[in-house]
Design a protein around this motif. Structure first.
Motif, short mmCIF file in Angstrom:
data_model
loop_
_atom_site.label_atom_id
_atom_site.label_comp_id
_atom_site.label_asym_id
_atom_site.label_seq_id
_atom_site.Cartn_x
_atom_site.Cartn_y
_atom_site.Cartn_z
N ARG A 249 0.84 -1.22 0.00
CA ARG A 249 0.00 0.00 0.00
C ARG A 249 0.87 1.26 0.00
O ARG A 249 0.53 2.26 -0.62
N VAL A 250 1.99 1.21 0.71
CA VAL A 250 2.85 2.38 0.85
C VAL A 250 3.59 2.70 -0.45
O VAL A 250 3.65 3.86 -0.86
N PHE A 251 4.13 1.68 -1.08
CA PHE A 251 4.91 1.90 -2.30
C PHE A 251 4.03 1.67 -3.52
O PHE A 251 3.26 0.72 -3.57
N ARG A 252 4.17 2.55 -4.49
CA ARG A 252 3.28 2.52 -5.65
C ARG A 252 3.57 1.36 -6.59
O ARG A 252 2.69 0.92 -7.32
N ASN A 253 4.80 0.88 -6.61
CA ASN A 253 5.18 -0.19 -7.51
C ASN A 253 5.56 -1.42 -6.71
O ASN A 253 6.69 -1.52 -6.23
N GLY A 254 4.63 -2.33 -6.53
CA GLY A 254 4.91 -3.53 -5.77
C GLY A 254 3.95 -4.65 -6.12
O GLY A 254 2.86 -4.41 -6.64
N ARG A 255 4.38 -5.87 -5.80
CA ARG A 255 3.53 -7.03 -6.07
C ARG A 255 4.06 -8.24 -5.32
O ARG A 255 5.24 -8.32 -4.99
N VAL A 256 3.17 -9.17 -5.05
CA VAL A 256 3.54 -10.46 -4.47
C VAL A 256 3.98 -11.35 -5.62
O VAL A 256 3.31 -11.44 -6.65
#
Length: 157
Positions: free
Chosen positions: A23-30
């Protein structure tokens, strides 16, 4: 898969932590999730690890238990383009955690972060040590870093 991946040991809060960071970082994924196997008693079927990525950096979150809490000996340093990014990340990551000196904070999981504007590194490469000293003197007095105040100190103002 990258060659070296930081493994973050959580006290069975890995899912919550990864969700927060995404949620904090705009570019992320599992990227992947594994679970404890049949021989693990009370942990059987629960999440063991989550491989995830934020801003192009892979991490492994491990639900390991309370044996190994985070310390400031390891921190994650975030390069911020501008004051708006410093402000946003500082507020979001420190929520439920604590503010520290010199751009450092601890998130609610105990992980230490350094929220640093890119301009700080640029200033430290100056060929004028007195400018660096002024800027570092100002930085050492701050919690959240303020680019305008750092620049003013660097410029001699």
């Amino acid at each position: 898969m990258q060659k070296i991946t930081p493994c973050l040991w959580f006290d069975f809060q890995a899912e919550e932590a990864v969700a927060h960071y995404l949620r904090v970082f705009r570019n992320g994924r599992v990227l992947a999730t594994s679970h404890y196997g049949e021989t693990m008693g009370e942990h059987r079927g629960k999440v063991l690890t989550i491989r995830f990525e934020i801003e192009g950096q892979e991490f492994l979150a491990l639900n390991g238990g309370p044996q190994f809490p985070f310390t400031e000996a390891v921190s994650l340093s975030v390069d911020c383009a501008d004051q708006a990014e410093v402000d946003r990340l500082w507020d979001a990551l420190a929520e439920g955690g604590s503010h520290g000196p010199c751009g450092w904070l601890k998130d609610r999981f105990g992980l230490s972060w350094q929220i640093v504007p890119s301009v700080v590194e640029a200033m430290t490469r100056s060929s004028q040590p007195e400018r660096i000293d002024r800027m570092m003197g100002a930085l050492m007095q701050m919690g959240k870093l303020d680019i305008a105040q750092l620049q003013a100190a660097f410029d001699g103002g």
